[in-house]
Design an enzyme around this catalytic site. Structure first.
Site, PDB file in Angstrom:
ATOM      1  N   LYS A   1       0.845  -1.193   0.000  1.00 29.53           N
ATOM      2  CA  LYS A   1       0.000   0.000   0.000  1.00 29.53           C
ATOM      3  C   LYS A   1       0.876   1.237   0.000  1.00 29.53           C
ATOM      4  O   LYS A   1       2.056   1.214   0.377  1.00 29.53           O
ATOM      5  CB  LYS A   1      -0.936   0.020   1.210  1.00 29.53           C
ATOM      6  CG  LYS A   1      -0.243   0.007   2.573  1.00 29.53           C
ATOM      7  CD  LYS A   1       0.224   1.342   3.109  1.00 29.53           C
ATOM      8  CE  LYS A   1       0.821   1.223   4.504  1.00 29.53           C
ATOM      9  NZ  LYS A   1       1.495   2.474   4.950  1.00 29.53           N
TER      10      LYS A   1
ATOM     11  N   ASP B   1      -2.610  -1.210  10.551  1.00 32.81           N
ATOM     12  CA  ASP B   1      -2.747  -1.247   9.096  1.00 32.81           C
ATOM     13  C   ASP B   1      -3.372  -2.536   8.582  1.00 32.81           C
ATOM     14  O   ASP B   1      -3.717  -2.626   7.397  1.00 32.81           O
ATOM     15  CB  ASP B   1      -1.375  -1.082   8.422  1.00 32.81           C
ATOM     16  CG  ASP B   1      -0.845   0.342   8.510  1.00 32.81           C
ATOM     17  OD1 ASP B   1      -1.586   1.219   8.982  1.00 32.81           O
ATOM     18  OD2 ASP B   1       0.308   0.562   8.113  1.00 32.81           O
TER      19      ASP B   1
END
Length: 460
Positions: free
Chosen positions: A186, A311
């Protein structure tokens, strides 16, 4: 001849293009020669495929590339294509092409694909007759899945009457076989810290952009309840490895008797701000939920993921998202199609030290989705601290900044540049100094992990 097969790396792209050009010479005198001579592999597409782990190379005893196979995931409908399979002519008839083909088919099967498709010439011994020996059969080329390939043939002047399309079905996987799952990286397209909670955690706002590039996780179910990783990770004991912790957390939550073997192929730099460890853990949660037949919903898996790291939930949910809180309050967000150069400066950036830094801005005003969409909100709160404390990251930002707006992802140390075209990404990455490593990726709305889950569900 002794040879080995391994995943291709970006540094081998030129050698693979040279192999293709040499292999094409074998078609001199064939009616399709003019088309073959006029068209060669687009290097940017090959680089992209290498970055996504879809190219394997055969190496001789001196580690020199002598052949390669390239898979194409754009077919859809449960299939994957052979985009290219080439061997240097002087190394032909030594089993290299067959080994590359079988290696690619076995990976495709482990990744949940139901068949492998390709287009080839009917009248060339090392084309259709070769593939027929390896389980491929001629299929109707008027099928919609081949429309793009045939259109490309017409544009390149390739004689349609010489082309046949072939397909090989892949057997379903049994419970105890290895399966392949992606763990995408990401980027944080911005990161703002708006406050600090009584428990010491920081309140933040960010946009998580999922990429089509990342790690690869291999999983195999065990019946004895043991959770084992098959590869040692330097400096990371098995008990503290996030993938092992994720499997054991899920196992304990569900009270399941099954276990698993876990193998991680790392591509995402550790400590790069790209979410590698979190994504790996999320993939283990999602994949084992299905492999163990637990049928837990995504909210439960996301909450388990939050216990492993802030996350993890975004990777579990599998959508690019606007995030708040400590990163766990997620709102799916639609983002324009964009491509990225991701630069690894090879300098560790400890996240905990950044959060403790006295100069870190912790009380920024809250941003809005509209301010982000307008381009007004782009900053990363960690960037000034990282620049001051980590010279290699600062150098990477300066170098990449020559081509546009270079940004830090997460808490670093990887940096990235956004572009509207993949050609631009390739051009910038090609100039990367030897002190850094450049990766090329595209943003996705739906995680490759969700695509893989759909494939595995459909295969069994």
């Amino acid at each position: 001849m002794t040879f080995s097969i391994e995943r291709a790396n970006p540094a081998q792209a030129d050698a693979l293009c040279a192999i293709e050009r040499a292999a094409v010479q074998m078609f001199r005198g064939h009616p399709a020669w003019a088309s073959y001579a006029a068209v060669s592999i687009p290097p940017e597409l090959l680089q992209r495929a290498i970055g996504c782990g879809l190219v394997w190379v055969a190496l001789d005893a001196a580690a020199v590339p002598v052949g390669f196979v390239w898979l194409d995931t754009d077919l859809g409908s449960g299939g994957i294509g052979i985009a290219e399979l080439d061997v240097l002519p002087q190394h032909g008839r030594r089993g290299i092409g067959a080994a590359l083909l079988e290696h690619a088919c076995e990976w495709a099967r482990a990744a949940g694909y139901r068949r492998v498709d390709l287009g080839t010439l009917a009248d060339v011994p090392w084309n259709a007759p070769f593939y027929a020996q390896h389980g491929f059969a001629v299929v109707d080329k008027n099928e919609p899945m081949f429309a793009f390939a045939r259109q490309r043939d017409r544009e390149n002047g390739f004689p349609d009457h010489l082309r046949v399309f072939m397909s090989r079905p892949l057997l379903p996987l049994s419970r105890g076989e290895w399966r392949v799952w992606p763990a995408p990286a990401k980027l944080n397209l911005f990161l703002r810290i708006t406050g600090r909670r009584p428990d010491g955690y920081h309140e933040l706002q960010t946009v998580f952009r999922l990429l089509d590039w990342g790690d690869e996780i291999r999983l195999r179910v065990r019946d004895d309840g043991a959770i084992r990783r098959t590869r040692e990770v330097p400096g990371v004991p098995e008990a503290t490895d996030l993938v092992v912790r994720a499997a054991r957390l899920l196992q304990a939550h569900a009270g399941v008797a099954a276990g698993a073997e876990i193998e991680v192929e790392k591509r995402i730099p550790m400590g790069g701000g790209l979410g590698g460890g979190s994504s790996d853990a999320a993939t283990v949660l999602v994949a084992l939920n299905w492999l163990w037949r637990l049928d837990l919903d995504v909210d439960v898996l996301a909450e388990l993921g939050r216990q492993l790291g802030a996350d993890v939930p975004v990777f579990v949910r599998g959508r690019s998202a606007w995030a708040e809180g400590i990163g766990e309050k997620l709102t799916p967000i639609s983002l324009p199609r964009r491509h990225y150069v991701v630069l690894d400066p090879h300098e560790a950036v400890p996240t905990a030290a950044l959060f403790q830094a006295a100069e870190l801005t912790r009380n920024a005003p809250r941003a809005t989705i509209s301010s982000f969409a307008s381009g007004e909100t782009k900053e990363n709160a960690f960037a000034p601290v990282v620049r001051a404390r980590h010279p290699r990251v600062a150098a990477a930002l300066d170098w990449l900044g020559r081509f546009g707006e270079a940004r830090l992802s997460g808490s670093g140390g990887c940096v990235f540049l956004e572009a509207k075209s993949f050609d631009r990404v390739v051009a910038v990455a090609a100039q990367c100094p030897t002190a850094f490593t450049a990766w090329m990726a595209s943003g996705v709305e739906v995680s490759p992990l969700q695509d893989a889950l759909s494939r595995h569900r459909g295969m069994n």
